[in-house]
Design an enzyme around this catalytic site. Structure first.
Site, PDB file in Angstrom:
ATOM      1  N   TYR A  53      -9.070 -20.394  -7.563  1.00  0.00           N
ATOM      2  CA  TYR A  53      -9.224 -19.091  -8.078  1.00  0.00           C
ATOM      3  C   TYR A  53     -10.251 -18.756  -9.099  1.00  0.00           C
ATOM      4  CZ  TYR A  53      -4.689 -18.334  -5.370  1.00  0.00           C
ATOM      5  OH  TYR A  53      -3.911 -18.275  -4.377  1.00  0.00           O
ATOM      6  N   SER A  97       1.557 -12.066  -0.778  1.00  0.00           N
ATOM      7  CA  SER A  97       1.100 -10.828  -0.027  1.00  0.00           C
ATOM      8  C   SER A  97       2.493 -10.231   0.254  1.00  0.00           C
ATOM      9  CB  SER A  97       0.028 -10.986   1.341  1.00  0.00           C
ATOM     10  OG  SER A  97      -0.984 -11.640   0.580  1.00  0.00           O
ATOM     11  N   GLY A 141      -1.926  -4.883  -0.514  1.00  0.00           N
ATOM     12  CA  GLY A 141      -2.026  -3.406  -1.016  1.00  0.00           C
ATOM     13  C   GLY A 141      -1.864  -2.432   0.089  1.00  0.00           C
ATOM     14  N   THR A 195       1.276  -0.052   0.458  1.00  0.00           N
ATOM     15  CA  THR A 195       1.160   1.115  -0.342  1.00  0.00           C
ATOM     16  C   THR A 195       1.104   2.426   0.348  1.00  0.00           C
ATOM     17  OG1 THR A 195      -1.148   0.975  -1.258  1.00  0.00           O
ATOM     18  CG2 THR A 195       0.591  -0.249  -2.414  1.00  0.00           C
ATOM     19  N   GLY A 196       0.107   2.059   1.405  1.00  0.00           N
ATOM     20  CA  GLY A 196      -0.355   3.476   2.095  1.00  0.00           C
ATOM     21  C   GLY A 196      -1.457   3.877   1.699  1.00  0.00           C
TER      22      GLY A 196
END
Length: 348
Positions: A53, A236, A241, A244-245
């Site tokens: 990372y 995840s 994400g 969330t829509g």
């Protein structure tokens, strides 16, 4: 904050774990520091990182997530209060992750090199949970292959040798416990069998993707997690994400992972949009945030030891905290399972 036992260890970890893969790119150090402080205040003292990372991975920022955490630990002088997890990369052509031109592998020398560098980055003399980020053998991983099972002849570095090396590091006090990540049922059971036959460290956790769009962990690994006490550290939980829509109808909000990196491929399958729309609607019907709804689904699974979240903004972090207040009802469970039954695992 609810605490859960990490495998066969004497460690109790919080039900939520702070994921730090965005530290050093999407999340600047000042914001990361504020985020770590906020999590500790809420009782979340379990941090997960990796030598690879920040993400997206590249030579310029490799290890920056660990270094940011290390500087925070030094400044706060609270290493003894934090449960620290990091990962060693599996087989990869990204040679920059090692000292030399060879490809990244899980060899004895490369694992030792990776551990020493992570200890230096994190400014600590021990790692609580050291995880193999993905197998050295060839496997289907990260949802990249959607054409059915493929059998690979290359089995990679022997698991026996990998566990021997990790055993040396446990004996030296540099790591306390060993975990897996992006592993298969076969892989987990092989590690357990080898650990028993040669008295090597026993794996205590597995970190795999798990969310409303990807419940494949339940098929074979969930039973192993419960019966063998190799609990899931779910990553995840909001499907990068997607749940969330915010990406529905092709949207790509400014500052989002989709807009910045276009790396949502795992969650852009033909059935993903329909399933996502359904789960967002369910959350709205129950009067809760879709992100919090997705989080609490994962947190409430009996085979989940800790739910690893990432948050780019303060508002997103507050939503994560708020998810714990959701009373997950049988009505919610039934509604989720009804939709899952119609659109099963669109994003494995």
């Amino acid at each position: 904050m609810e605490k859960r036992r990490l495998g066969h260890t004497d460690l109790d970890v919080p039900a939520l774990c702070l994921g730090t893969m965005m530290y050093g790119d999407q999340i600047a150090e000042s914001a990361a520091v504020a985020q770590m402080d906020a999590c500790v205040e809420r009782g979340i003292n379990f941090f997960d990182t990796a030598e690879m990372y920040t993400v997206p991975p590249k030579p310029e920022t490799q290890g920056e997530s660990e270094r940011i955490i290390g500087r925070w630990l030094k400044a706060r002088n609270n290493r003894d209060k934090i449960i620290l997890a990091t990962k060693v990369s599996g087989r990869s052509p990204a040679a920059y992750m090692r000292d030399g031109p060879a490809e990244t592998r899980l060899t004895h020398d490369q694992i030792r090199f990776a551990v020493e560098r992570s200890l230096k980055n994190l400014q600590t003399d021990y790692i609580d949970l050291y995880q193999i980020h993905w197998p050295d053998r060839d496997v289907q991983k990260f949802g990249a292959i959607r054409t059915g099972y493929t059998h690979y002849e290359d089995t990679g570095e022997p698991i026996e040798k990998t566990l021997d090396t990790l055993g040396e590091l446990v004996a030296e006090g540099k790591i306390r416990h060993v975990g897996l990540s992006n592993e298969t049922p076969y892989g987990v059971m092989r590690f357990l069998r080898v650990s028993e036959s040669q008295k090597a460290p026993r794996v205590v956790s597995i970190q795999n993707a798990y969310n409303l769009l990807n419940r494949v962990f339940e098929t074979g690994l969930a039973e192993i997690a419960l019966e063998e006490k190799v609990g899931l550290l779910a990553y995840s939980p909001i499907a990068q994400g997607v749940l969330t829509g915010k990406y529905l109808d092709g949207a790509a909000p400014a500052g989002s992972r989709k807009a910045l990196y276009d790396r949502l491929n795992r969650y852009e399958t033909p059935a993903a949009e329909e399933a996502t729309r359904g789960y967002v609607a369910l959350a709205n019907d129950f009067g809760v945030s879709p992100a919090a709804f997705a989080m609490q689904f994962v947190t409430t699974r009996p085979f989940v030891t800790s739910n690893i979240f990432g948050a780019r903004t303060t508002e997103q972090l507050e939503t994560i905290f708020e998810s714990l207040a959701i009373n997950w009802t049988q009505e919610m469970e039934s509604a989720v399972n009804e939709l899952h039954g119609r659109i099963q695992n669109p994003c494995p």
